[in-house]
Design a protein around this motif. Sequence first.
Motif, PDB file in Angstrom:
ATOM      1  N   ASN A   1      10.622  17.763  77.547  1.00  0.00           N
ATOM      2  CA  ASN A   1       9.743  17.770  76.436  1.00  0.00           C
ATOM      3  C   ASN A   1      10.689  17.360  75.264  1.00  0.00           C
ATOM      4  N   ASN A   2      11.677  18.002  74.940  1.00  0.00           N
ATOM      5  CA  ASN A   2      12.659  17.537  73.751  1.00  0.00           C
ATOM      6  C   ASN A   2      12.902  16.102  73.922  1.00  0.00           C
ATOM      7  N   GLU A   3      13.323  15.626  75.057  1.00  0.00           N
ATOM      8  CA  GLU A   3      13.819  14.207  75.172  1.00  0.00           C
ATOM      9  C   GLU A   3      12.768  13.335  75.105  1.00  0.00           C
ATOM     10  N   GLU A   4      11.315  13.445  75.879  1.00  0.00           N
ATOM     11  CA  GLU A   4      10.457  12.565  76.167  1.00  0.00           C
ATOM     12  C   GLU A   4       9.007  12.662  75.278  1.00  0.00           C
ATOM     13  N   GLY A   5       9.131  14.015  74.953  1.00  0.00           N
ATOM     14  CA  GLY A   5       7.638  14.494  74.380  1.00  0.00           C
ATOM     15  C   GLY A   5       7.564  14.186  72.887  1.00  0.00           C
ATOM     16  N   ALA A   6       6.243  14.544  72.313  1.00  0.00           N
ATOM     17  CA  ALA A   6       6.100  14.113  71.316  1.00  0.00           C
ATOM     18  C   ALA A   6       5.986  15.115  69.818  1.00  0.00           C
ATOM     19  N   VAL A   7       6.598  16.373  70.198  1.00  0.00           N
ATOM     20  CA  VAL A   7       6.758  17.381  69.513  1.00  0.00           C
ATOM     21  C   VAL A   7       8.079  17.067  68.657  1.00  0.00           C
ATOM     22  N   PHE A   8       7.785  17.222  67.480  1.00  0.00           N
ATOM     23  CA  PHE A   8       8.930  16.920  66.303  1.00  0.00           C
ATOM     24  C   PHE A   8       9.658  18.553  66.077  1.00  0.00           C
TER      25      PHE A   8
ATOM     26  N   LEU B   1      21.668  22.745  59.192  1.00  0.00           N
ATOM     27  CA  LEU B   1      21.494  21.461  58.601  1.00  0.00           C
ATOM     28  C   LEU B   1      21.507  20.381  60.027  1.00  0.00           C
ATOM     29  N   VAL B   2      20.768  19.358  59.537  1.00  0.00           N
ATOM     30  CA  VAL B   2      20.743  18.106  60.703  1.00  0.00           C
ATOM     31  C   VAL B   2      21.430  16.989  59.924  1.00  0.00           C
ATOM     32  N   THR B   3      22.518  16.280  60.669  1.00  0.00           N
ATOM     33  CA  THR B   3      22.906  14.874  60.181  1.00  0.00           C
ATOM     34  C   THR B   3      22.051  13.950  60.034  1.00  0.00           C
ATOM     35  N   THR B   4      22.346  13.221  58.905  1.00  0.00           N
ATOM     36  CA  THR B   4      21.443  12.195  58.603  1.00  0.00           C
ATOM     37  C   THR B   4      22.108  10.899  58.388  1.00  0.00           C
TER      38      THR B   4
ATOM     39  N   ASP C   1      17.364  11.453  67.140  1.00  0.00           N
ATOM     40  CA  ASP C   1      17.968  11.002  68.515  1.00  0.00           C
ATOM     41  C   ASP C   1      17.399  11.764  69.665  1.00  0.00           C
ATOM     42  N   CYS C   2      18.084  11.745  70.794  1.00  0.00           N
ATOM     43  CA  CYS C   2      17.438  12.257  71.991  1.00  0.00           C
ATOM     44  C   CYS C   2      17.175  13.718  71.925  1.00  0.00           C
ATOM     45  N   ASP C   3      18.123  14.321  71.513  1.00  0.00           N
ATOM     46  CA  ASP C   3      18.112  15.707  71.447  1.00  0.00           C
ATOM     47  C   ASP C   3      17.822  16.529  70.281  1.00  0.00           C
ATOM     48  N   GLN C   4      17.161  15.508  69.380  1.00  0.00           N
ATOM     49  CA  GLN C   4      16.814  15.820  68.059  1.00  0.00           C
ATOM     50  C   GLN C   4      17.633  16.612  67.142  1.00  0.00           C
ATOM     51  N   ASP C   5      19.114  16.410  67.088  1.00  0.00           N
ATOM     52  CA  ASP C   5      20.012  16.965  66.299  1.00  0.00           C
ATOM     53  C   ASP C   5      20.688  16.291  65.333  1.00  0.00           C
ATOM     54  N   ALA C   6      20.086  14.864  65.058  1.00  0.00           N
ATOM     55  CA  ALA C   6      20.469  13.750  64.155  1.00  0.00           C
ATOM     56  C   ALA C   6      19.298  13.109  63.780  1.00  0.00           C
ATOM     57  N   LEU C   7      19.336  12.637  62.556  1.00  0.00           N
ATOM     58  CA  LEU C   7      18.226  11.684  61.849  1.00  0.00           C
ATOM     59  C   LEU C   7      18.476  10.620  61.696  1.00  0.00           C
ATOM     60  N   TRP C   8      17.894   9.287  61.528  1.00  0.00           N
ATOM     61  CA  TRP C   8      18.229   8.191  61.119  1.00  0.00           C
ATOM     62  C   TRP C   8      17.140   7.856  60.111  1.00  0.00           C
ATOM     63  N   LEU C   9      17.393   7.527  58.908  1.00  0.00           N
ATOM     64  CA  LEU C   9      16.449   7.008  57.861  1.00  0.00           C
ATOM     65  C   LEU C   9      16.685   5.536  57.601  1.00  0.00           C
ATOM     66  N   LYS C  10      15.632   4.800  57.785  1.00  0.00           N
ATOM     67  CA  LYS C  10      15.755   3.424  57.203  1.00  0.00           C
ATOM     68  C   LYS C  10      15.210   3.366  55.781  1.00  0.00           C
ATOM     69  N   VAL C  11      15.789   2.771  54.898  1.00  0.00           N
ATOM     70  CA  VAL C  11      15.431   3.111  53.426  1.00  0.00           C
ATOM     71  C   VAL C  11      15.553   1.863  52.738  1.00  0.00           C
ATOM     72  N   THR C  12      14.559   1.572  51.480  1.00  0.00           N
ATOM     73  CA  THR C  12      14.940   0.627  50.462  1.00  0.00           C
ATOM     74  C   THR C  12      15.287   1.547  49.412  1.00  0.00           C
ATOM     75  N   VAL C  13      16.351   0.881  48.735  1.00  0.00           N
ATOM     76  CA  VAL C  13      16.910   1.686  47.543  1.00  0.00           C
ATOM     77  C   VAL C  13      16.512   0.944  46.111  1.00  0.00           C
TER      78      VAL C  13
END
Length: 140
Positions: free
Chosen positions: A15-22, A31-34, A93-105
Motif C-alpha cells: 500500500n505504501n509503494e503502490e497505493g493512493a494514500v499520501f 523532516l522529509v528531504t525535498t 519516492d517509493c517509500d514516501q521518505d523523500a519529495l521531488w518538487l518541480k518548480v518555476t522560480v
Amino acid sequence: MPNDLFSASLSDKHNNEEGAVFAPRFDASGLVTTVVTDASDGQLLMVAHMNADALKLTLETGIAHYWSRSRKSLWKKGETSGNLQTVVEMRTDCDQDALWLKVTVAGDGPTCHTGRRSCFYRQIVTTNGTSSLVMQLETK
C-alpha cells in the motif's frame, strides 16, 4: 515522528509503494528531504527539508515552503528576494521518505542564497588522490 496533518506511515509495504494514500515518512527530526528542480529544463536547483507544517503550506498555497534546520523556523522560499518557487508538480519516492518538487522560480531566477540559479554550482574533482571544488558556469 508523528504528525496530525498527514496519514500515518503505512505499515503495509504494498500500500505504501503502490497505493493512493499520501503518507509521507518524516525522519526522527520530523523532516522529509525535498529535491527541487526547474520545471522547464530539469536543472537541479536545491535540496531542502520540509516538516509537516511546511508541506501543508506548500500544498495549500502552491508556493514552496521549507524548514530551516539552521534557523529552526519555517521558510517561504523567495519571500525576501522575490524569487518565489511555484510548485508545478510534486512527487514522492517509493517509500514516501523523500519529495521531488518541480518548480518555476519568480523574479530574476536565483534559487541559491549566493545569488546563483542553483545551489549546486561547484563540481568535485579528484586529481592524484586530492579532491577540490571547481566552479561551474551557470546555464539558463
